[in-house]
Design an enzyme around this catalytic site. Structure first.
Site, PDB file in Angstrom:
ATOM      1  N   ASP A  78      -4.561  -8.571  -3.014  1.00 53.80           N
ATOM      2  CA  ASP A  78      -5.138  -9.846  -3.457  1.00 53.80           C
ATOM      3  C   ASP A  78      -4.450 -10.290  -4.737  1.00 53.80           C
ATOM      4  O   ASP A  78      -4.613  -9.669  -5.798  1.00 53.80           O
ATOM      5  CB  ASP A  78      -6.642  -9.690  -3.693  1.00 53.80           C
ATOM      6  CG  ASP A  78      -7.409  -9.543  -2.390  1.00 53.80           C
ATOM      7  OD1 ASP A  78      -7.215 -10.378  -1.494  1.00 53.80           O
ATOM      8  OD2 ASP A  78      -8.201  -8.584  -2.267  1.00 53.80           O
ATOM      9  N   ASP A 219     -11.645 -11.009   6.518  1.00 54.09           N
ATOM     10  CA  ASP A 219     -11.544 -10.491   5.160  1.00 54.09           C
ATOM     11  C   ASP A 219     -12.836 -10.812   4.406  1.00 54.09           C
ATOM     12  O   ASP A 219     -13.201 -11.977   4.268  1.00 54.09           O
ATOM     13  CB  ASP A 219     -10.337 -11.146   4.481  1.00 54.09           C
ATOM     14  CG  ASP A 219     -10.083 -10.636   3.072  1.00 54.09           C
ATOM     15  OD1 ASP A 219     -10.833  -9.771   2.601  1.00 54.09           O
ATOM     16  OD2 ASP A 219      -9.125 -11.125   2.450  1.00 54.09           O
TER      17      ASP A 219
END
Length: 265
Positions: A78, A219
């Protein structure tokens, strides 16, 4: 192939704007890279991508080795800039360090504004997945085009409130969709309930568009139970964070991954 006109258009776009403006110092070969369904995606294997944001930085090498031994095919990274999302995440130096720790390809989730101008900083490999957000740039199609020379898989992320129809005009530019089950920016959130229905709608949308080749990644709060539900909606890549793998000691990672894999097979 029905994708050849798209490929030629991509190449033409790059000839108008030479790669030197992005800091590339070596010649870029503009070869067709739109290989939908290739490699691991061909069989729609169910893939876990452990989220490194949830890892213990003090035991990072040990944890990466554990997920590698358990068969992880991607590490989910991320990248956050504090502008597109209200948080800072893993940066370019962190990514370079990971490359030295492991050869596992990266699933790079770019939660950054105007990603097309920052791609050269990241060090993208052709084995990687690179995801940009629909809302992160005014020119989504062109941003996806800028990924072509890297030869990576190109994914588009849609937030819980992003209408599914927004992706229709860029289906020919992507290999997959990352369906966010939480709002981006923070780990450890609970799933937005409407996203489970949205996954069903997205599957139907892709079928109606005759684009079942588009890969669905999910996700955010992907528990075993949510994973099983989303698998029935066509999901094949599951980002595994604090809800599944990183909720226990590293000695139990292998067991947790096996349990999750069993749930989504």
């Amino acid at each position: 192939s029905k994708y050849e006109p798209v490929l030629r258009m991509h190449c033409a776009d790059f000839q108008e704007e030479p790669p030197e403006i992005f800091g590339w110092t070596e010649p870029v070969a503009y070869e067709p890279v739109y290989t939908l369904g290739a490699n691991i995606f061909e069989s729609m294997e169910k893939i876990l991508a452990p989220s490194i944001l949830a890892a213990d930085i003090m035991r990072l090498g040990e944890q990466i080795e554990a997920v590698k031994n358990a068969g992880a095919k991607y590490l989910h990274i991320d990248v956050m800039d504090g502008e597109f999302v209200p948080n800072f995440g893993l940066g370019v130096d962190y990514i370079r360090g990971l490359r030295e720790l492991t050869s596992i390809p990266l699933d790079l989730h770019l939660m950054i504004k105007d990603p097309e101008y920052k791609l050269p900083w990241i060090g993208i490999h052709k084995e990687d997945i690179v995801t940009i957000h629909y809302e992160s740039t005014f020119q989504v199609q062109r941003a996806l085009d800028y990924l072509v020379p890297y030869g990576c898989k190109r994914f588009l992320a849609i937030n819980p409130a992003t209408p599914i129809g927004q992706i229709e005009e860029v289906l020919d530019y992507i290999d997959g969709v990352n369906l966010l089950m939480v709002n981006p920016g923070f780990a450890g959130q609970k799933i937005v309930p409407s996203t489970l229905r949205k996954a069903e709608k997205l599957q139907k949308f892709l079928q109606e568009m005759h684009r079942e080749d588009i890969i669905l990644e999910v996700d955010g709060n992907i528990t075993k139970e949510h994973g099983a539900t989303l698998r029935s909606c066509g999901a094949s890549i599951f980002v595994a964070g604090t809800s599944s793998i990183f909720c226990t000691d590293v000695s139990h990672f292998g067991e947790k991954i096996r349990e999750f894999r069993k749930a989504v097979e």
